[in-house]
Design a protein around this motif. Structure first.
Motif, PDB file in Angstrom:
ATOM      1  N   VAL A  74       0.853  -1.186   0.000  1.00  0.00           N
ATOM      2  CA  VAL A  74       0.000   0.000   0.000  1.00  0.00           C
ATOM      3  C   VAL A  74       0.887   1.232   0.000  1.00  0.00           C
ATOM      4  O   VAL A  74       1.900   1.281   0.697  1.00  0.00           O
ATOM      5  CB  VAL A  74      -0.913   0.022   1.253  1.00  0.00           C
ATOM      6  CG1 VAL A  74      -1.771   1.260   1.279  1.00  0.00           C
ATOM      7  CG2 VAL A  74      -1.767  -1.237   1.308  1.00  0.00           C
ATOM      8  N   SER A  75       0.518   2.226  -0.802  1.00  0.00           N
ATOM      9  CA  SER A  75       1.287   3.465  -0.856  1.00  0.00           C
ATOM     10  C   SER A  75       0.352   4.641  -1.050  1.00  0.00           C
ATOM     11  O   SER A  75      -0.712   4.511  -1.661  1.00  0.00           O
ATOM     12  CB  SER A  75       2.284   3.411  -2.021  1.00  0.00           C
ATOM     13  OG  SER A  75       2.970   4.640  -2.124  1.00  0.00           O
ATOM     14  N   HIS A  83       1.661   0.239  -9.667  1.00  0.00           N
ATOM     15  CA  HIS A  83       2.724  -0.671 -10.079  1.00  0.00           C
ATOM     16  C   HIS A  83       3.203  -1.596  -8.965  1.00  0.00           C
ATOM     17  O   HIS A  83       4.232  -2.241  -9.099  1.00  0.00           O
ATOM     18  CB  HIS A  83       3.910   0.132 -10.631  1.00  0.00           C
ATOM     19  CG  HIS A  83       3.596   0.841 -11.899  1.00  0.00           C
ATOM     20  ND1 HIS A  83       3.050   2.106 -11.929  1.00  0.00           N
ATOM     21  CD2 HIS A  83       3.715   0.468 -13.184  1.00  0.00           C
ATOM     22  CE1 HIS A  83       2.861   2.480 -13.173  1.00  0.00           C
ATOM     23  NE2 HIS A  83       3.249   1.498 -13.964  1.00  0.00           N
ATOM     24  N   GLY A  84       2.464  -1.647  -7.891  1.00  0.00           N
ATOM     25  CA  GLY A  84       2.852  -2.486  -6.764  1.00  0.00           C
ATOM     26  C   GLY A  84       2.439  -3.925  -6.974  1.00  0.00           C
ATOM     27  O   GLY A  84       1.831  -4.257  -7.987  1.00  0.00           O
ATOM     28  N   ALA A 101      16.937  -0.039  -1.078  1.00  0.00           N
ATOM     29  CA  ALA A 101      16.992  -0.272  -2.514  1.00  0.00           C
ATOM     30  C   ALA A 101      15.802  -1.131  -2.927  1.00  0.00           C
ATOM     31  O   ALA A 101      15.191  -1.809  -2.100  1.00  0.00           O
ATOM     32  CB  ALA A 101      18.297  -0.971  -2.886  1.00  0.00           C
ATOM     33  N   HIS A 102      15.484  -1.101  -4.215  1.00  0.00           N
ATOM     34  CA  HIS A 102      14.428  -1.954  -4.757  1.00  0.00           C
ATOM     35  C   HIS A 102      15.006  -3.342  -5.018  1.00  0.00           C
ATOM     36  O   HIS A 102      16.189  -3.493  -5.309  1.00  0.00           O
ATOM     37  CB  HIS A 102      13.892  -1.362  -6.071  1.00  0.00           C
ATOM     38  CG  HIS A 102      13.157  -0.094  -5.863  1.00  0.00           C
ATOM     39  ND1 HIS A 102      11.847  -0.054  -5.473  1.00  0.00           N
ATOM     40  CD2 HIS A 102      13.555   1.195  -5.988  1.00  0.00           C
ATOM     41  CE1 HIS A 102      11.452   1.197  -5.370  1.00  0.00           C
ATOM     42  NE2 HIS A 102      12.474   1.982  -5.676  1.00  0.00           N
ATOM     43  N   MET A 103      14.133  -4.334  -4.941  1.00  0.00           N
ATOM     44  CA  MET A 103      14.592  -5.708  -5.086  1.00  0.00           C
ATOM     45  C   MET A 103      13.496  -6.553  -5.727  1.00  0.00           C
ATOM     46  O   MET A 103      12.314  -6.279  -5.547  1.00  0.00           O
ATOM     47  CB  MET A 103      14.922  -6.228  -3.683  1.00  0.00           C
ATOM     48  CG  MET A 103      15.435  -7.612  -3.610  1.00  0.00           C
ATOM     49  SD  MET A 103      16.001  -7.886  -1.907  1.00  0.00           S
ATOM     50  CE  MET A 103      15.194  -9.411  -1.603  1.00  0.00           C
ATOM     51  N   SER A 142      14.874  -8.137 -14.526  1.00  0.00           N
ATOM     52  CA  SER A 142      13.638  -8.120 -15.320  1.00  0.00           C
ATOM     53  C   SER A 142      12.417  -7.975 -14.420  1.00  0.00           C
ATOM     54  O   SER A 142      11.394  -7.417 -14.835  1.00  0.00           O
ATOM     55  CB  SER A 142      13.524  -9.372 -16.197  1.00  0.00           C
ATOM     56  OG  SER A 142      13.320 -10.522 -15.409  1.00  0.00           O
ATOM     57  N   GLY A 143      12.515  -8.431 -13.178  1.00  0.00           N
ATOM     58  CA  GLY A 143      11.431  -8.263 -12.224  1.00  0.00           C
ATOM     59  C   GLY A 143      11.221  -6.821 -11.806  1.00  0.00           C
ATOM     60  O   GLY A 143      10.213  -6.484 -11.202  1.00  0.00           O
TER      61      GLY A 143
END
Length: 149
Positions: A74-75, A83-84, A101-103, A142-143
């Motif tokens: 949730v944002s 895009h979650g 960081a994004h993962m 790619s994810g």
């Protein structure tokens, strides 16, 4: 407006712009104090160790340890709602700083060895992405395609 037109946040102070400039070349840079050599994150105007104001953007080691990770479901920001879910990681770099960081790797666990990349996001800002060493790097990247330019 459809979801493909919603962009991620693009607000950064001028002190952070070195990260976005380096991301255009997929370079990972952080500020390094020219007086005591401490690597800085988040970016700042004075060294957090010695308060010297001579900080230079330099390439630094990108390896570290995954401290933790979670999934943002949730944002309040429209981009992340559309895009979650987004997986966020907390990483302790071998060169010192701890950063978010994004993962995109579901089998990661605390203590895993990781490396970081600095990529251009859809808003043109640099974003850090985690690559878990035991996983397929291309699959992990790619994810994250929905976040990257």
């Amino acid at each position: 407006m459809d979801s493909s037109q919603i962009l991620p946040p693009a607000t950064r102070t001028s002190v952070c712009r070195g990260i976005s400039a380096a991301a255009k070349n997929n370079e990972f840079v952080l500020q390094v104090c020219q007086h005591c050599e401490r690597v800085q994150y988040p970016p700042r105007e004075c060294c957090q160790e010695c308060l010297h104001d001579e900080l230079k953007w330099e390439k630094v080691a990108t390896t570290g340890e995954l401290l933790s990770h979670t999934v943002l479901h949730v944002s309040t920001h429209a981009f992340f709602r559309e895009h979650g879910p987004v997986q966020i990681a907390l990483v302790k770099l071998d060169c010192g700083p701890v950063l978010f960081a994004h993962m995109a790797y579901d089998d990661a666990k605390s203590g895993d060895r990781v490396s970081l990349e600095n990529r251009s996001g859809l808003s043109g800002e640099g974003i850090f992405v985690v690559i878990v060493e035991t996983g397929d790097a291309e699959k992990q990247l790619s994810g994250l395609n929905r976040l990257l330019a």
